[in-house]
Design a protein around this motif. Structure first.
Motif, PDB file in Angstrom:
ATOM      1  N   GLU A  41      -4.082   6.792   0.084  1.00  0.00           N
ATOM      2  CA  GLU A  41      -3.435   5.482   0.081  1.00  0.00           C
ATOM      3  C   GLU A  41      -3.888   4.697  -1.144  1.00  0.00           C
ATOM      4  OE1 GLU A  41      -3.168   1.709   3.143  1.00  0.00           O
ATOM      5  OE2 GLU A  41      -5.144   2.447   2.577  1.00  0.00           O
TER       6      GLU A  41
ATOM      7  N   ARG B 221      -4.133   1.380  -2.646  1.00  0.00           N
ATOM      8  CA  ARG B 221      -4.103   0.043  -2.076  1.00  0.00           C
ATOM      9  C   ARG B 221      -3.836  -1.043  -3.119  1.00  0.00           C
ATOM     10  NH1 ARG B 221      -5.731  -0.648   2.843  1.00  0.00           N
ATOM     11  NH2 ARG B 221      -6.650  -2.719   2.455  1.00  0.00           N
TER      12      ARG B 221
ATOM     13  N   HIS C 138       0.843  -1.191   0.000  1.00  0.00           N
ATOM     14  CA  HIS C 138       0.000   0.000   0.000  1.00  0.00           C
ATOM     15  C   HIS C 138       0.880   1.244   0.000  1.00  0.00           C
ATOM     16  CE1 HIS C 138      -3.076  -2.747   2.223  1.00  0.00           C
ATOM     17  NE2 HIS C 138      -3.067  -2.968   0.910  1.00  0.00           N
TER      18      HIS C 138
ATOM     19  N   ASN D 208       1.239   5.231   0.245  1.00  0.00           N
ATOM     20  CA  ASN D 208       0.665   6.487   0.726  1.00  0.00           C
ATOM     21  C   ASN D 208       1.389   7.656   0.078  1.00  0.00           C
ATOM     22  OD1 ASN D 208      -1.122   5.405   3.072  1.00  0.00           O
ATOM     23  ND2 ASN D 208       0.844   4.385   3.344  1.00  0.00           N
TER      24      ASN D 208
END
Length: 339
Positions: A308, A310, A227, A229
């Motif tokens: 984020e 994902r 993930h 960010n």
């Protein structure tokens, strides 16, 4: 006196590069020179013209050997000093420099799975452990497997001076995560590669292997992601910029372009189950771990912050994922006059 420099690089293995390293002995106080290697043994050259060049780009303390020894991350060059075809760092550097004024920063959550022989650590020799649900951030010998390796890896990363910001046990037995960042694009990617090398090297001492396979156990088990960010200066100050970044990631051909470069096997992980969105559909939402891109709830409250993504696999090339996100989001923010 002399010291040891462990030269680390990414090879040309397809579809996912592997890490390689070798040791150079240098005189005390000597600068880190370029070095060569046999590219025909790393899928980076043919035997009749096998030489490739290692150019140091990042170095840190070697926490395993200690003393004055260092780890040296390298770019791979051809012998004419042009970037090798396997060198994905150079493309990130160009994009990061182009959008430097927007101050992009990243934090990457690296999930991985320990294996002992042919099974995930914590899986019985035959059959399966109890269903997932209580392993995540768990405690106790019946729920947690490999903590001693994880703690040693964290110690090694911190001794090396890497920007690791946390660790936790993940949803499947033997599955863990460490986070690198927030850091600038090149810093986060360089340090993630070194942290990966340290993960493999640390686990080696315990007779255990670590894999970035995005679906290490078939069936009703979580996959492994990275993930990612992301924020820019504008996003850290404006919710309008947050929304524009999310919209940009879902616009035109961007979803498919990103997915194709987010790590091999992404379709096996992004099924719409196990905290994922389907790979073929793009979505974003507040606090939604079933969306392609999550806006943390605190970001909506504060009306500023980060997003984020994902979708990236655990085996994603951090040079590639950071480049794609910067290019897509920073271009859109610039066009929308949100910089």
């Amino acid at each position: 006196m002399s010291y040891r420099a462990e030269y680390i690089w990414m090879d040309g293995t397809q579809p996912t590069a592997k890490l390689r390293s070798k040791t150079k002995i240098l005189a005390d106080g000597a600068e880190l020179p370029i070095w060569g290697f046999d590219g025909s043994s790393t899928n980076q050259a043919e035997g009749h013209a096998s030489d490739c060049v290692l150019k140091p780009v990042f170095s840190c303390t070697d926490p395993i050997r200690g003393g004055d020894d260092v780890l040296v991350l390298c770019e791979v060059l051809n012998t004419d000093m042009t970037p090798h075809a396997s060198n994905s760092r150079v493309a990130l550097r160009e994009v990061a420099e182009k959008f430097y004024a927007q101050e992009p920063i990243f934090g990457i959550e690296q999930e991985y799975t320990f294996f002992k022989n042919s099974r995930p650590l914590g899986f019985p020799e035959s059959g399966f452990p109890p269903p997932q649900g209580h392993y995540y951030c768990g405690v106790g010998a019946d729920e947690i497997f490999g903590r001693e390796i994880v703690d040693q890896h964290l110690d090694n990363c911190l001794k090396a001076g890497l920007g690791v910001s946390g660790i936790n046990a993940e949803v499947m037995p033997g599955q863990w995560e460490f986070q690198v960042g927030p850091l600038s694009p090149l810093e986060v990617a360089d340090q993630l590669w070194v942290a990966r090398w340290l993960l493999y090297r640390t686990a080696e001492d315990f007779g255990v292997s670590a894999t970035l396979d995005p679906k290490p156990a078939k069936g009703d088990w979580n996959g492994a992601g990275a993930h990612t960010n992301f924020s820019t200066k504008a996003m850290r100050e404006s919710y309008d910029a947050i929304i524009e970044a999310c919209e940009a990631l879902g616009r035109d051909d961007k979803p498919l372009r990103h997915i194709k470069n987010y790590g091999i096997g992404v379709e096996s992980r992004l099924t719409g189950a196990h905290e994922t969105a389907p790979w073929s559909e793009f979505s974003y939402g507040v606090s939604n771990r079933g969306a392609s891109v999550r806006i943390p709830w605190q970001v909506e409250v504060d009306r500023k912050g980060y997003i984020e993504d994902r979708r990236p696999n655990a085996n994603v090339d951090p040079y590639v994922v950071t480049r794609l996100i910067i290019d897509t989001c920073c271009t859109a923010l610039e066009k929308a006059d949100l910089v």
